[in-house]
Every structure is written in structure tokens, then in C-alpha cells.
Design a protein around this motif. Structure first.
Motif, mmCIF file in Angstrom:
data_model
loop_
_atom_site.group_PDB
_atom_site.id
_atom_site.type_symbol
_atom_site.label_atom_id
_atom_site.label_comp_id
_atom_site.label_asym_id
_atom_site.label_seq_id
_atom_site.Cartn_x
_atom_site.Cartn_y
_atom_site.Cartn_z
ATOM 1 N N ASP A 32 0.801 -1.227 0.000
ATOM 2 C CA ASP A 32 0.000 0.000 0.000
ATOM 3 C C ASP A 32 0.833 1.275 0.000
ATOM 4 O OD1 ASP A 32 -2.134 -1.733 0.197
ATOM 5 O OD2 ASP A 32 -2.293 -1.539 2.382
ATOM 6 N N VAL A 33 1.977 1.254 0.677
ATOM 7 C CA VAL A 33 2.785 2.478 0.801
ATOM 8 C C VAL A 33 3.944 2.462 -0.208
ATOM 9 C CG1 VAL A 33 4.159 3.911 2.366
ATOM 10 C CG2 VAL A 33 2.145 2.673 3.231
ATOM 11 N N SER A 34 4.726 1.394 -0.177
ATOM 12 C CA SER A 34 5.884 1.330 -1.089
ATOM 13 C C SER A 34 5.450 0.992 -2.510
ATOM 14 C CB SER A 34 6.893 0.297 -0.596
ATOM 15 O OG SER A 34 7.331 0.610 0.714
ATOM 16 N N LYS A 35 4.280 0.390 -2.633
ATOM 17 C CA LYS A 35 3.694 0.041 -3.944
ATOM 18 C C LYS A 35 4.665 -0.752 -4.833
ATOM 19 C CE LYS A 35 0.505 3.999 -3.979
ATOM 20 N NZ LYS A 35 -0.456 3.361 -3.120
ATOM 21 N N VAL A 36 5.229 -1.801 -4.230
ATOM 22 C CA VAL A 36 6.139 -2.635 -5.009
ATOM 23 C C VAL A 36 5.352 -3.629 -5.864
ATOM 24 C CG1 VAL A 36 8.060 -2.384 -3.387
ATOM 25 C CG2 VAL A 36 6.423 -4.266 -3.078
ATOM 26 N N ASP A 37 6.041 -4.237 -6.805
ATOM 27 C CA ASP A 37 5.371 -5.172 -7.728
ATOM 28 C C ASP A 37 5.263 -6.575 -7.154
ATOM 29 O OD1 ASP A 37 5.157 -3.339 -10.022
ATOM 30 O OD2 ASP A 37 7.343 -3.373 -9.905
ATOM 31 N N GLY A 38 6.105 -6.858 -6.169
ATOM 32 C CA GLY A 38 6.071 -8.207 -5.628
ATOM 33 C C GLY A 38 6.868 -8.331 -4.341
ATOM 34 N N LEU A 39 6.755 -9.501 -3.739
ATOM 35 C CA LEU A 39 7.453 -9.779 -2.480
ATOM 36 C C LEU A 39 8.277 -11.055 -2.634
ATOM 37 C CD1 LEU A 39 4.473 -9.167 -0.005
ATOM 38 C CD2 LEU A 39 6.287 -7.555 -0.624
ATOM 39 N N TYR A 40 9.483 -11.005 -2.113
ATOM 40 C CA TYR A 40 10.387 -12.165 -2.095
ATOM 41 C C TYR A 40 10.415 -12.646 -0.649
ATOM 42 C CZ TYR A 40 14.734 -14.740 -3.194
ATOM 43 O OH TYR A 40 15.693 -15.703 -3.419
ATOM 44 N N VAL A 41 9.837 -13.808 -0.421
ATOM 45 C CA VAL A 41 9.524 -14.234 0.946
ATOM 46 C C VAL A 41 10.509 -15.300 1.430
ATOM 47 C CG1 VAL A 41 7.680 -15.106 2.441
ATOM 48 C CG2 VAL A 41 7.097 -13.769 0.402
ATOM 49 N N ASN A 42 10.960 -15.125 2.687
ATOM 50 C CA ASN A 42 11.901 -16.059 3.325
ATOM 51 C C ASN A 42 13.275 -16.080 2.652
ATOM 52 O OD1 ASN A 42 10.316 -16.871 5.474
ATOM 53 N ND2 ASN A 42 9.501 -18.678 4.446
ATOM 54 N N GLY A 43 13.716 -14.886 2.273
ATOM 55 C CA GLY A 43 15.096 -14.757 1.800
ATOM 56 C C GLY A 43 16.005 -14.414 2.965
ATOM 57 N N SER A 44 17.181 -13.902 2.636
ATOM 58 C CA SER A 44 18.122 -13.500 3.682
ATOM 59 C C SER A 44 17.457 -12.476 4.602
ATOM 60 C CB SER A 44 19.357 -12.848 3.060
ATOM 61 O OG SER A 44 19.837 -13.581 1.980
ATOM 62 N N THR A 45 16.781 -11.521 4.005
ATOM 63 C CA THR A 45 16.147 -10.439 4.762
ATOM 64 C C THR A 45 15.058 -10.964 5.688
ATOM 65 O OG1 THR A 45 16.575 -9.036 2.860
ATOM 66 C CG2 THR A 45 15.014 -8.189 4.483
ATOM 67 N N GLY A 46 14.435 -12.063 5.302
ATOM 68 C CA GLY A 46 13.409 -12.676 6.143
ATOM 69 C C GLY A 46 14.013 -13.538 7.241
ATOM 70 N N GLU A 47 15.349 -13.490 7.385
ATOM 71 C CA GLU A 47 16.074 -14.267 8.409
ATOM 72 C C GLU A 47 15.820 -15.769 8.251
ATOM 73 O OE1 GLU A 47 15.719 -12.121 12.362
ATOM 74 O OE2 GLU A 47 14.764 -10.626 11.088
ATOM 75 N N ASN A 48 15.624 -16.175 6.996
ATOM 76 C CA ASN A 48 15.244 -17.544 6.671
ATOM 77 C C ASN A 48 16.138 -18.611 7.293
ATOM 78 O OD1 ASN A 48 13.849 -19.583 4.782
ATOM 79 N ND2 ASN A 48 16.011 -19.823 4.293
ATOM 80 N N PHE A 49 17.443 -18.309 7.345
ATOM 81 C CA PHE A 49 18.371 -19.358 7.774
ATOM 82 C C PHE A 49 18.449 -19.474 9.297
ATOM 83 C CE2 PHE A 49 19.467 -17.727 3.581
ATOM 84 C CZ PHE A 49 19.207 -18.883 2.851
ATOM 85 N N LEU A 50 17.603 -18.705 9.979
ATOM 86 C CA LEU A 50 17.577 -18.736 11.448
ATOM 87 C C LEU A 50 16.287 -19.352 11.985
ATOM 88 C CD1 LEU A 50 18.850 -15.077 12.118
ATOM 89 C CD2 LEU A 50 20.203 -17.155 11.827
ATOM 90 N N ILE A 51 15.427 -19.837 11.096
ATOM 91 C CA ILE A 51 14.100 -20.248 11.588
ATOM 92 C C ILE A 51 13.758 -21.686 11.201
ATOM 93 C CG2 ILE A 51 13.245 -17.872 11.584
ATOM 94 C CD1 ILE A 51 11.834 -18.329 9.019
ATOM 95 N N SER A 52 12.763 -22.224 11.896
ATOM 96 C CA SER A 52 12.388 -23.631 11.704
ATOM 97 C C SER A 52 11.573 -23.817 10.425
ATOM 98 C CB SER A 52 11.540 -24.094 12.893
ATOM 99 O OG SER A 52 10.281 -23.441 12.850
ATOM 100 N N THR A 53 11.490 -25.048 9.981
ATOM 101 C CA THR A 53 10.691 -25.367 8.795
ATOM 102 C C THR A 53 9.227 -24.959 9.009
ATOM 103 O OG1 THR A 53 12.102 -27.294 8.544
ATOM 104 C CG2 THR A 53 10.140 -27.226 7.167
#
Ligand code: NGF
Length: 289
Positions: A32-53
Motif C-alpha cells: 500500500d505504501v511502497s507500492k512494489v510489484d512483488g514480495l520475495y519471501v523467506n530470503g536473507s532479509t526474512g532471516e530464513n536461515f535462522l528459523i524452523s521449517t
């Protein structure tokens, strides 16, 4: 699948649990605010490698539920445990994610045949597409033009998230594979990548700086390089401040000034000191108005 994709953060509470309300606010803020075209989910920024399955699955579920079909969704499913990667690939595909992505397998020194087998195993297990996540600075995995070409022989492998400062390789890739999607991965180098005609960009700082990223990308496509350079300069002033203060923690603090309950980062990432929180708030006051 072209355009500006935010590498989505995840909100965690002090105990490291998913803060669902905050995660939903993060999704909304980006749409709504940044109005991006898409989301990349559970990447490095999502701290993916620190969380459980289970947490990874829950995040895929919450994000899809909140975003619906409003923007494109890419699910990063890469994992050293290939069974987990396949399980996540199936899960995200069933949820309706538009594409998958997987980081190159890291830590062990896998040879290229092993890397190729990893990608083919994951993507051939589902009816979906795959975007290679190449980030040599963190994985130690450098692939040549020819090796990218071998991976691209699988038609389900539709592109690469290119997070590297190697503009020679980027230009060669663009030239050799015009039909594949290439996303720029370093936000501070977006203009240089856009000039080489990448199809889009995926970045962490778009959580707070998505509008400027779009301007840089679109101005470059229109050949308005001087204007794009000015915005990249402001963007890099912001990114320098973020990197010096703690990358993901600072973005979360900046988001809090925008009313987003972005939570804290998971251990072993540390929390910001009071002084660093103040720096993040000052960056928000300077750059997010
Ligand atoms: O955070 C990193 C680590 N890179 C991101 C991005 O490439 C990661 C980049 O935006 C990403 O997309 C993901 O979450 O998987 C940088 O944070 C940014 O350019 C500042 O250096 O390198």
C-alpha cells in the motif's frame, strides 16, 4: 514477474516467535505504501536461515493470505537439507506462489554437478518455476556464464537473482539469455544493473525505500540517467547509514516510525542499543518524509 520486489522482512517478538500482526503490517506497508510489484519471501532479509521449517511454512501462509493476488509472490525455499527444500517448494506451490527461488547450496564445497542436481531436484518435484538465488559473498558459490547456461537448460529455471558486484558477468548473462529474468540484488547498485537492462530488482531496503527504487529503475529504463543517478545518490546515503548501524535491525526500527510493528531480529542477531535505535529513527526522519 518484472519490476521491484521487496525482500520481505519478518516480524519476530522478543522470544523469536513470528509476530503475525507485524508480519501482516509489513506486507500491507510494502503493497500500500511502497507500492512494489512483488514480495520475495523467506530470503536473507526474512532471516530464513535462522528459523524452523514450520515457521517458514507459517510465514508463506500468512504472507499469501495477506497479499492475496495483489502482487507477485516469490518463495525462497533453498536449504542445505534438500528434503526440506522440496517440502517447502511443494508447500509454497500449493499456496499459489508465482515462482520459487533457492539459494545456491552453501557451507560444503559442492561441485557444479551437485549444485545442478540440487536445482533440478527441487524444481522437478513441483509444477512451478525457479529463480536461482546467487549471492557469492555469503555462500562462497561463484558460477560462470556457462554454468548459469547449464542451469537455464531446464526450462523451469526462469531466471536469477543476481546479488553480486560483477557487472561484466551480469552484462554477459543479459546478452546470452535475453529470455531469462534477471533481478538485481544489491540495492546500492540498482542503477548500474538497470542500465544493463535487468528485468527487476529484489532488495531488503525496499521495505523502506521502495518508491525511490522504482524511480531509479524506471528512469534508467527511460534513459534518464542523470535523474536516476541523483536518486541513487540519496538512496546510497540512506543505505550507507543503514549498513553502518546494523542492516536488518535498522530497517525494522525505521519501519516502526511508520507505524509498522516490525519486531526484532532473531538471535544470534543482536538487538540495537539505544544509541543505534536513535540513529535509525534519525535516518527515518531524514529519508522517509
Ligand atoms: O541482505 C542482503 C545480504 N542482501 C540484500 C538482498 O540481496 C537480499 C540486499 O538488498 C535479499 O534479497 C534476500 O532477502 O534474500 C542488501 O541488503 C542491500 O543491497 C544492502 O546491502 O547481502
Amino acid at each position: 514477474m518484472k519490476g521491484i520486489f521487496t525482500a520481505l522482512m519478518c516480524a519476530f517478538d522478543e522470544q523469536g516467535n513470528i509476530h503475525e500482526k507485524g508480519l501482516r503490517q509489513l506486507v500491507r506497508h510494502n503493497i500500500d505504501v511502497s507500492k512494489v510489484d512483488g514480495l520475495y519471501v523467506n530470503g536473507s532479509t526474512g532471516e530464513n536461515f535462522l528459523i524452523s521449517t514450520e515457521d517458514k511454512k507459517r510465514i508463506f501462509e500468512i504472507v499469501k493470505d495477506e497479499a492475496g493476488d495483489q502482487v507477485k509472490l516469490i518463495a525462497q525455499v533453498g536449504a542445505l537439507n534438500i528434503d526440506e527444500a522440496v517440502e517447502l517448494a511443494k508447500y509454497a506451490t500449493d499456496l499459489g506462489y508465482d515462482s520459487l527461488s533457492a539459494v545456491t547450496p552453501f557451507y560444503y564445497k559442492f561441485d557444479f554437478e551437485e549444485v545442478k542436481d540440487y536445482y533440478n531436484t527441487i524444481i522437478n518435484s513441483v509444477d512451478n518455476t525457479m529463480i536461482i538465488y546467487s549471492i557469492p559473498a555469503l555462500t562462497g558459490v561463484n558460477m560462470s556464464l556457462e554454468q548459469f547456461g547449464e542451469l537455464f537448460e531446464n526450462e523451469k529455471i526462469i531466471g536469477v537473482k543476481f546479488t553480486a558486484p560483477d557487472f561484466y558477468l551480469l552484462e554477459r548473462l543479459r546478452h546470452a539469455y535475453p529470455e531469462k529474468l534477471i533481478y538485481s540484488g544489491f540495492d546500492e547498485m540498482l542503477l548500474s544493473a538497470a542500465v544493463l537492462n535487468v528485468d527487476g530488482a529484489i532488495g531488503s531496503t525496499f521495505n523502506v525505500n521502495g518508491a525511490r527504487a522504482r524511480s531509479i529503475f524506471e528512469l534508467a529504463q527511460e534513459g534518464k540517467i542523470e535523474e536516476a543517478r541523483e536518486i541513487q545518490k540519496v538512496t546510497n546515503d540512506l543505505i550507507s547509514g543503514i549498513l553502518a548501524n546494523g542492516l536488518y535491525q535498522t530497517i525494522k526500527e525505521m519501519l516502526k516510525t511508520q507505524g509498522v510493528e516490525a519486531g526484532v531480529c532473531r538471535k544470534p542477531m543482536k538487538q540495537l542499543s539505544a544509541d543505534n535505535v536513535k540513529v535509525a529513527q534519525d535516518l527515518a526522519a531524514t529519508f522517509l518524509t
